[in-house]
Design a protein around this motif. Sequence first.
Motif, mmCIF file in Angstrom:
data_model
loop_
_atom_site.group_PDB
_atom_site.id
_atom_site.type_symbol
_atom_site.label_atom_id
_atom_site.label_comp_id
_atom_site.label_asym_id
_atom_site.label_seq_id
_atom_site.Cartn_x
_atom_site.Cartn_y
_atom_site.Cartn_z
ATOM 1 N N TYR A 194 -21.759 15.182 10.744
ATOM 2 C CA TYR A 194 -20.704 14.943 10.071
ATOM 3 C C TYR A 194 -20.837 15.707 8.656
ATOM 4 N N GLY A 195 -21.957 15.335 7.914
ATOM 5 C CA GLY A 195 -22.391 15.545 6.653
ATOM 6 C C GLY A 195 -23.219 14.681 5.866
ATOM 7 N N ASN A 196 -23.454 15.059 4.541
ATOM 8 C CA ASN A 196 -24.603 14.171 3.818
ATOM 9 C C ASN A 196 -23.926 13.715 2.487
ATOM 10 N N GLU A 197 -24.104 12.723 2.195
ATOM 11 C CA GLU A 197 -23.597 12.123 0.716
ATOM 12 C C GLU A 197 -24.606 11.603 -0.213
ATOM 13 N N ILE A 198 -24.324 11.756 -1.582
ATOM 14 C CA ILE A 198 -25.401 11.166 -2.708
ATOM 15 C C ILE A 198 -24.271 10.260 -3.711
ATOM 16 N N ASN A 199 -24.771 8.957 -3.628
ATOM 17 C CA ASN A 199 -24.255 8.144 -4.614
ATOM 18 C C ASN A 199 -24.833 7.771 -5.739
ATOM 19 N N LEU A 200 -24.546 7.647 -7.055
ATOM 20 C CA LEU A 200 -24.954 7.425 -8.192
ATOM 21 C C LEU A 200 -24.501 6.425 -8.981
ATOM 22 N N LEU A 201 -25.143 5.178 -9.436
ATOM 23 C CA LEU A 201 -24.446 4.246 -10.212
ATOM 24 C C LEU A 201 -25.481 3.747 -11.471
ATOM 25 N N ALA A 202 -24.668 3.543 -12.426
ATOM 26 C CA ALA A 202 -25.361 2.846 -13.635
ATOM 27 C C ALA A 202 -24.316 1.881 -14.375
ATOM 28 N N SER A 203 -24.625 0.426 -14.447
ATOM 29 C CA SER A 203 -23.950 -0.461 -14.801
ATOM 30 C C SER A 203 -24.605 -1.459 -15.754
ATOM 31 N N ALA A 204 -23.739 -1.906 -16.514
ATOM 32 C CA ALA A 204 -24.397 -3.001 -17.597
ATOM 33 C C ALA A 204 -23.412 -3.837 -18.005
ATOM 34 N N LYS A 205 -23.738 -5.265 -18.482
ATOM 35 C CA LYS A 205 -22.693 -6.117 -19.150
ATOM 36 C C LYS A 205 -22.694 -6.001 -20.702
ATOM 37 N N LEU A 206 -21.655 -6.170 -21.437
ATOM 38 C CA LEU A 206 -21.696 -6.115 -22.725
ATOM 39 C C LEU A 206 -21.034 -7.382 -23.103
ATOM 40 N N ARG A 207 -21.693 -8.700 -23.490
ATOM 41 C CA ARG A 207 -20.672 -9.655 -23.705
ATOM 42 C C ARG A 207 -19.919 -10.166 -22.270
#
Length: 406
Positions: free
Chosen positions: A362-375
């Motif tokens: 079917y296909g290929n996929e790339i997923n990227l994530l950057a997350s953080a909590k500030l207060r």
Amino acid sequence: MKNITKAAAVLVVGGVACAGSAQAQDITVKPVAEARVRYEHVDQDGIAAKADALTVRVRGGAQATSGALSATVVAQGNLAVVDHYYDGVNGAATRPLVADPQNIALYIAQLQYKAKGVTLTAGRQKIALDDERFVGNVAFRDNAQTFDAVRAEVTPVKGLKLDVSYAWSVRTIWGIDGNAARQQAVGGDNLLANLSWETPLGVLTGFAYLVDQDEAAVQAFRLSSQTYGARFAGTHAFGKAVKLAYQASYARQSDWHRNPSDYSAEYWLADATLDVKGWKANAGYEVLGSDKGATLTSFQTPLGTNFKFQGWADKFLTTPANGVRDLYVGGGYGTKQIGAFSAVTLQATWHRFDSDRLDQHYGNEINLLASAKLRKTTIALRYAHYDAKTLATDTDKVWVQFDWAI
């Protein structure tokens, strides 16, 4: 009217119980307040215009508690500040889909009794079972998914838990303008049963999910199914700095209730994550099988939080007729604190999607994530790139999201 009557009956009975209890105990009230601002951009081959969605969602309400009894009411509203997108229910699909239509709704309206070994919940509520593959809240979407239901969670002995829900209405992500195949709510007699046992190596769960999408407009009843299976998930520490998490699942699904199709399909998953001082490596293989290749006779998960699985580009929210096999590998880093930021996460995942039958890539996929909590605010940046081979079209998606809650 049937659903409204059931909900009213539940609230009246519960209200009487709460009133009686309140005579003997004080009532404490806790406010509920949440806000989300999200920008989503979609560039999809085959659609000339791009999608740009800037949405603001707010939720507000309160939880009143008296002893073992509590009542929770939460309302929500979703506003499109920039609406250069197709929301799935309004207008024409001249831009890519961003499934966050404007909405105003009663999000939660539940009564709950909670004591040692038993929790009983009635009314409009969130139900999220295990990893949410089969039953979830779809929390990523602004309107999310809730259930008009009664639910019993019982722990007769330590380590053994029975979780059973009967839901007569599924409140979908499409909101008040939902129509045709994308209804505001889908009625039906849904039975969601889950029995888990904690072992020294992990939690073993057996489940039975009878999903009744009893609306002719929703795929002519063809999403009604019965699914039976088991799941095992656990962790093992090799020391203070090294940990292995693992999970495996198997299920079999077939038609149920008024589904006109005659089919059966299998599901299985194997997944492992190694964590070494916050650095993570993950690999897994998930299969949603097919029967004979007819539409909607492959393994379907209409009540699941499907955004969490098979890539964020949302190409497999409905399983293709020939099923899907998802081979994925990924890695990342997580730490509790970096300067003023807490719960810092960096993540990258690569998927290869193939059919379950006929050997299609079917296909290929790339997923990227950057997350953080500030207060009290969680900040998240996401990116998804789907490279189409034989299914759908090349797609890029970018999200910038801020979530705040008291």
